[in-house]
Design an enzyme around this catalytic site. Structure first.
Site, PDB file in Angstrom:
ATOM      1  N   GLU A  29       0.836  -1.198   0.000  1.00  9.94           N
ATOM      2  CA  GLU A  29       0.000   0.000   0.000  1.00  9.94           C
ATOM      3  C   GLU A  29       0.872   1.250   0.000  1.00  9.94           C
ATOM      4  OE1 GLU A  29      -3.068  -2.711   2.562  1.00  9.94           O
ATOM      5  OE2 GLU A  29      -2.245  -0.920   3.505  1.00  9.94           O
ATOM      6  N   GLU A  70      -4.916  -6.835   2.208  1.00  6.07           N
ATOM      7  CA  GLU A  70      -3.717  -7.616   2.570  1.00  6.07           C
ATOM      8  C   GLU A  70      -3.861  -9.081   2.196  1.00  6.07           C
ATOM      9  OE1 GLU A  70      -4.939  -5.301   4.401  1.00  6.07           O
ATOM     10  OE2 GLU A  70      -3.322  -3.944   4.940  1.00  6.07           O
ATOM     11  N   PHE A  93       2.061  -2.010   8.597  1.00  5.05           N
ATOM     12  CA  PHE A  93       2.380  -2.171  10.014  1.00  5.05           C
ATOM     13  C   PHE A  93       2.174  -3.646  10.314  1.00  5.05           C
ATOM     14  CE2 PHE A  93       2.710   2.227  11.438  1.00  5.05           C
ATOM     15  CZ  PHE A  93       2.067   2.904  10.421  1.00  5.05           C
ATOM     16  N   ASP A  95       1.173  -5.113  12.633  1.00  7.68           N
ATOM     17  CA  ASP A  95      -0.101  -5.333  13.319  1.00  7.68           C
ATOM     18  C   ASP A  95      -1.188  -5.763  12.339  1.00  7.68           C
ATOM     19  OD1 ASP A  95       0.578  -3.217  15.969  1.00  7.68           O
ATOM     20  OD2 ASP A  95       1.527  -2.885  14.036  1.00  7.68           O
ATOM     21  N   PHE A  96      -1.080  -5.348  11.065  1.00  7.73           N
ATOM     22  CA  PHE A  96      -2.088  -5.692  10.075  1.00  7.73           C
ATOM     23  C   PHE A  96      -1.978  -7.148   9.622  1.00  7.73           C
ATOM     24  CE2 PHE A  96      -2.673  -1.482  10.592  1.00  7.73           C
ATOM     25  CZ  PHE A  96      -2.332  -0.571   9.593  1.00  7.73           C
ATOM     26  N   HIS A 139      -0.657  -0.109  16.016  1.00  5.97           N
ATOM     27  CA  HIS A 139       0.383   0.234  15.030  1.00  5.97           C
ATOM     28  C   HIS A 139       1.767   0.132  15.638  1.00  5.97           C
ATOM     29  CE1 HIS A 139      -3.067   1.843  12.920  1.00  5.97           C
ATOM     30  NE2 HIS A 139      -2.333   2.211  11.895  1.00  5.97           N
TER      31      HIS A 139
END
Lengths: 335, 325, 372
Positions: A29, A70, A93, A95-96, A139
């Site tokens: 992204e 994702e 990140f 976290d994603f 994040h």
């Protein structure tokens, strides 16, 4: 030798490898920023500027800004890797990763094994990690324990610009899926980085600083914390050896055990949450394989078992500090 | 059903492959009842015309991905049945060395990117294969097979979007057998599958999946569009699932009447035989001979699989990585 | 007047700015003799030892083990019996000022520079002033100009010096040529054209010895003296495995195992030396360049080069320095050496006498260059 930032070192690695190998492609992204829009192209060069300039050099077929999907584009990267490309996909990140964990964990990691050795998946997934930027709980995590746990993945965590370039080049050339984690607070740090290309093997720890009174094992950004702690300890007459494993999978067990046996007193500093972490993993390794050489309990200096808070004072209290490491080292030094 | 200008040998081959899939699945069900096939399997019987009709357009270097119900796609793509049967028995001579099993059968050399135990997971992977083909300029095509259940996974919609936005040479072949495991499709799916694809501006063709000629025609349009750089197509292929979701499923959520009717009225092999006889393309004797040959081949595959050794214990630790340390 | 002598962090290596105290070999209150080894300091290469410059008592340890301090910093204080506590305190206090005053500012003055030559660049480091004749330092296989970190600063006290990174080493680009020794020789000569246009003394180690011999063969009138440390080319025997293993080692532990063969006392090898060597070896093109050079050094039957004749024909002074325990290029038989060559054997050291016995080597260099 020129001093370059962590960010520049990564950019150099991406640039040189994409030039050398046409099968290397990138997707993520805002890798360029401005795609499909009317203003400036390559407006961002990535959310942290790591991929700046690549669009100009290699064009939009090889550098693709993706939808916010994702699962789809990490899966596509895995499929492209299966079929002859060497994709580098970015999760903005780490976290994603929750959104696309199936494609990482059940697909890319397992193709080779499930298919009886008849597939290879030369995929790199880059992701930022770590606390310190006041970005809140979603994040800022350090999720490398989760990836380290999965057989079939390799996990790389550079701590300085020199290692960043060499390890990323290695990751791209590696034929297995690699999770390449970049601490967002390290992007501006600076160090000597050769202009030429070079690779650093995986499973090869670096002895950052030699010493004989206490062993400090540190990961990622915590390597700098450990170095500062070592300086403070030296002023008090305690000589600390600092080791950076560089990769948690594969892990350089030989170097860690050798130094733990020699020194016998160990502190492990790890920014990730403490349950089922790399710190506990390395602890278990020492307890199992060099118990008799240990002269004191193994001390773990980690974040607490909490999400990362937003308020600056709370976030600063969350991340392990040099003082905490010094305290832990002194508690086990020379009983 | 339309008569096709397929040459004689190819017509025989179409029948042979569908028959092979049908008998392979029925044989697997028999073998499972002996307890010698470990675990579970998900049988494709009834859906043969879909796999065969689509794969007829594909070369060996085109790609497909499959689902947990993957034997039919594998056979249609040319994966050898000896290896497949041995894989189901968990033997060293299996397609995946006995390390994958039914849900992970793959043969990359034949463009078969794997059956998949995670519903809808094949869709983005196939987008990746299509991207590879596009970037390398090879005119290869990639087909993602998936079921009605998969249509409700988020990643399926994401894959439609990505395929369209990147104009990928891909076909989404959605086989709707009316059931996602034990739950009827109409209980869980809103709107219409073809309209979902069309909402991404992806052309969608709905087709009777028991008519191999109809599937062939529809698939031909989709594959050609992909090969010529026209981007994705969705095929909505309506098929019957003869067995339960998995080989141990008592399948009592369907009534005996509906199951009998399904086998009576929706059998692609019967329909094929009837049609070719009607238009005098092939004769009964030839097809019967094919039946016998298929039976022999499957017998041999089972015998070989039973006789083959299990993998060496050392295989537990191999091929996790190309090279770890 | 009391004797108060400072023990300071020495300058080893022209670019060294700081050192780490690894071990005090004497304690506070111990009597010391001039020349006695009292302090071990870690550098980027090996740990080396500081010898006391005075006899007396070590009255104070200022920098503890494990401390890193700038070159010139006060590490300890040696005094005679007459010195009082107050005098010692005053001395220590005065040192704090002295350090910041720039007296040791020349510690950072020497920086290497790249000289363009055909096909690339040669990196060299100049130091010292005054003399007409320059001392040219040539390192060995797999090394770089910092090989001379205990030698160049010392020699530079009284003579001009140039230490060179041979092509393919340090920051010098590799040469591509069928005759790699010849190409390296030409590149080195070209690089020193401006800095040493007239006569020079050659001080060379191992493979550098063959380069030195080539230079002397090409330009005999410019060579004032030749001092070779464990050079190749004076015998057939060589530990070829060392070359092969050095090139093959991609990780720290195997490389450490290889480097240990260079020294009689392997415990001197520092972590930085191993890391520095690894970083060099990883660079693209280096393994190939090293393989080419290794091929010019030895093959399956032993050494490839022969420099005896070249040395025999030289009119200038020629000295060989060799470690008795050299495991890489074994000590040749004196009978097999040319008559005009002086041989100096140093006991208790291996293939790196310039590091392991730097004082003795420096003395020998000074002696030989004075003759030339």
């Amino acid at each position: 030798m020129a001093k370059k930032s962590f960010r520049q070192a990564l950019n150099e690695a991406l640039h040189s490898e994409m030039a050398r190998d046409p099968s290397v492609i990138m997707m993520g992204e805002d890798l360029t920023g401005g795609a499909g829009a009317k203003g400036v192209k390559d407006a961002w060069g990535g959310p942290f500027g790591v991929t700046k300039g690549l669009l100009d050099a290699f064009g939009p077929e090889r550098i693709r800004d993706t939808p916010i999907s994702e699962a789809a584009f990490i899966g596509a990267a895995a499929g492209a890797a299966l079929t002859g490309m060497r994709p580098i996909a970015e999760i903005m990140f780490v976290d994603f990763a929750g959104v696309c964990l199936d494609q990482i964990m059940n697909q890319a990691a397992k193709f080779r094994y499930m298919f009886g050795g008849r597939a290879k998946t030369p995929l790199v997934i880059r992701a930022t990690y770590g606390a310190g930027s006041r970005s809140g709980s979603q994040h800022t995590q350090a999720l490398y324990p989760i990836f380290t746990h999965i057989p079939g993945l390799k996990v790389v965590i550079p701590s300085n610009p020199y290692d960043a370039k060499g390890l990323l080049l290695q990751a791209i050339r590696d034929d297995d899926p690699v999770i390449f984690l970049e601490h967002k607070m390290l992007y501006d740090t600076v160090g000597e980085v050769p202009d030429a290309s070079y690779t650093i093997p995986f499973g090869e720890a670096r002895v950052v600083r030699d010493g004989k009174d206490v062993l400090i094992v540190a990961i990622g950004r915590m390597v700098g914390v450990a170095e500062e702690a070592a300086r403070q300890l030296a002023a008090d007459g305690i000589s600390a050896c600092v080791i950076d494993p560089r990769t948690t999978s594969p892990l350089d067990e030989d170097t860690l055990l050798e130094e733990a046996e020699r020194i016998g007193r160990v502190v492990i500093v790890d920014e990730a949450n403490p349950r089922c972490s790399v710190a506990t993993d390395i602890s278990a390794l020492f307890a199992d394989k060099c118990f008799d050489a240990l002269k004191a309990p193994i001390k773990l200096v980690t974040a607490p078992h909490t999400p990362v808070p937003y308020a600056p004072n709370l976030e600063d209290a969350y991340v392990p500090t040099p003082d905490a490491v010094v305290k832990a080292a002194k508690s086990i030094a020379r009983r | 059903m339309s008569g096709l200008q397929l040459p004689h040998d190819e017509l025989v081959s179409v029948y042979r492959t569908m028959r092979m899939i049908r008998r392979f699945e029925e044989r697997v069900m028999d073998e499972m009842s002996t307890g010698d096939i470990p675990g579970n399997t998900h049988l494709y019987a009834g859906q043969e015309a879909s796999a065969v009709g689509v794969c007829l357009h594909l070369n060996e270097d085109d790609y497909i991905s499959s689902t947990h119900r993957g034997h039919g796609h594998s056979i249609a793509k040319g994966v050898e049945i000896d290896g497949m049967m041995a894989e189901l028995f968990g033997k060293a001579s299996g397609t995946c060395g006995g390390k994958g099993g039914s849900q992970h059968i793959a043969d990359i050399r034949k463009g078969m990117l794997g059956a998949n135990g995670i519903v809808a997971a094949g869709a983005p992977i196939t987008c990746g294969a299509a991207l590879s083909a596009k970037l390398q300029g090879t005119r290869q095509v990639a087909v993602a097979f998936a079921g009605d259940g998969a249509m409700n996974e988020g990643v399926m919609s994401e894959s439609f979007n990505l395929a369209k936005i990147w104009n990928l040479p891909i076909v989404f072949a959605i086989e709707n057998n009316g059931f996602g495991e034990a739950t009827a499709n109409e209980h869980v799916s809103a709107g219409s599958f073809t309209r979902r694809a069309e909402s991404f501006d992806i052309p969608a063709i709905e087709v009777d999946g028991t008519d191999v000629f109809a599937v062939y025609t529809a698939a031909g349009e989709a594959v050609e569009r992909a090969r010529n750089g026209g981007g994705p197509t969705m095929l909505h292929i309506l098929v019957p699932r003869y067995y339960g979701h998995y080989s141990g499923d008592p399948d009592n959520y369907r009534t005996p009447e509906e199951k009998a009717a399904m086998r009576q009225e929706r059998d692609c092999l019967v329909k094929f035989r009837k049609h070719v006889k009607e238009v005098s393309l092939l004769d009964t004797a030839e097809l019967d001979a094919v039946d016998d040959a298929v039976e022999e081949e499957i017998d041999r595959a089972v015998a070989a699989a039973r006789a083959a050794p299990l993998p060496q214990l050392s295989a537990l630790l191999t091929d996790v990585y190309v090279k770890y340390l | 007047m009391s004797l108060i002598e400072a023990v300071t962090v020495p300058k080893w290596g022209m670019t060294m700015t700081e050192g780490t105290i690894t071990q005090w070999m004497v304690g506070e209150g111990d009597a010391i003799l001039r020349g006695q080894e009292i302090l071990e300091i870690e550098t980027t290469k090996v740990t080396n030892v500081v010898e006391s410059t005075a006899s007396g008592t070590l009255r104070r340890i200022v920098l503890k083990e494990g401390t890193t301090a700038p070159v010139g910093a006060l590490a300890g204080v040696i005094t005679d019996d007459a010195a009082t506590q107050d005098e010692i305190e005053a001395f220590i206090a005065s040192y704090a000022d002295r350090l910041g005053s720039g007296e040791d500012g020349d510690a950072s003055a020497a920086t290497p520079r790249a000289v363009a030559v055909e096909g690339g660049a040669v990196n060299l480091l100049e130091a010292g002033e005054g003399s007409d004749d320059v001392v040219l330092f040539l390192h060995g296989f797999g090394g770089d100009l910092t090989t001379w970190l205990f030698n160049q600063p010392e020699i530079a006290q009284t003579m001009r010096t140039i230490a060179v990174d041979l092509p393919g080493h340090g920051n010098s680009t590799p040469v591509q040529a069928a005759d790699v020794l010849d190409a390296i020789t030409s590149a080195v000569l070209a690089s020193i054209q401006d800095a040493a246009p007239a006569r020079f003394h050659l001080v060379a180690h191992s493979f550098g010895g063959a380069v030195a011999a080539s230079i002397a063969a090409k330009e005999p009138s410019r060579v004032a003296s030749v001092t070779l440390i464990a050079p190749i080319g004076l015998g057939k025997e060589i530990n070829r495995d060392f070359l092969i293993d050095f090139i093959a080692a991609e990780r720290r532990r195997p490389l450490l195992g290889v480097l240990e063969r260079l020294f009689a006392d392997p415990s001197k090898i520092t972590n930085d030396m191993v890391e520095g060597t690894l970083r060099f070896k990883r660079l693209e093109g280096v393994p190939e360049a090293l393989t080419n050079i290794a091929g010019a050094i030895a093959n399956e039957t032993g050494q490839v080069q022969a420099i005896g004749e070249t040395l025999a024909a030289l009119a200038c002074p020629v000295m060989l320095i060799w470690g008795e325990g050299d495991q890489i290029v074994p000590l040749p038989n004196r009978d097999n050496l040319p008559a005009n060559v002086e041989m100096r054997v140093i006991p208790g050291v291996g293939h790196m006498p310039q590091m392991e016995a730097s004082s003795a080597v420096n003395d020998a260099i000074k002696e030989n260059t004075r003759r030339g």
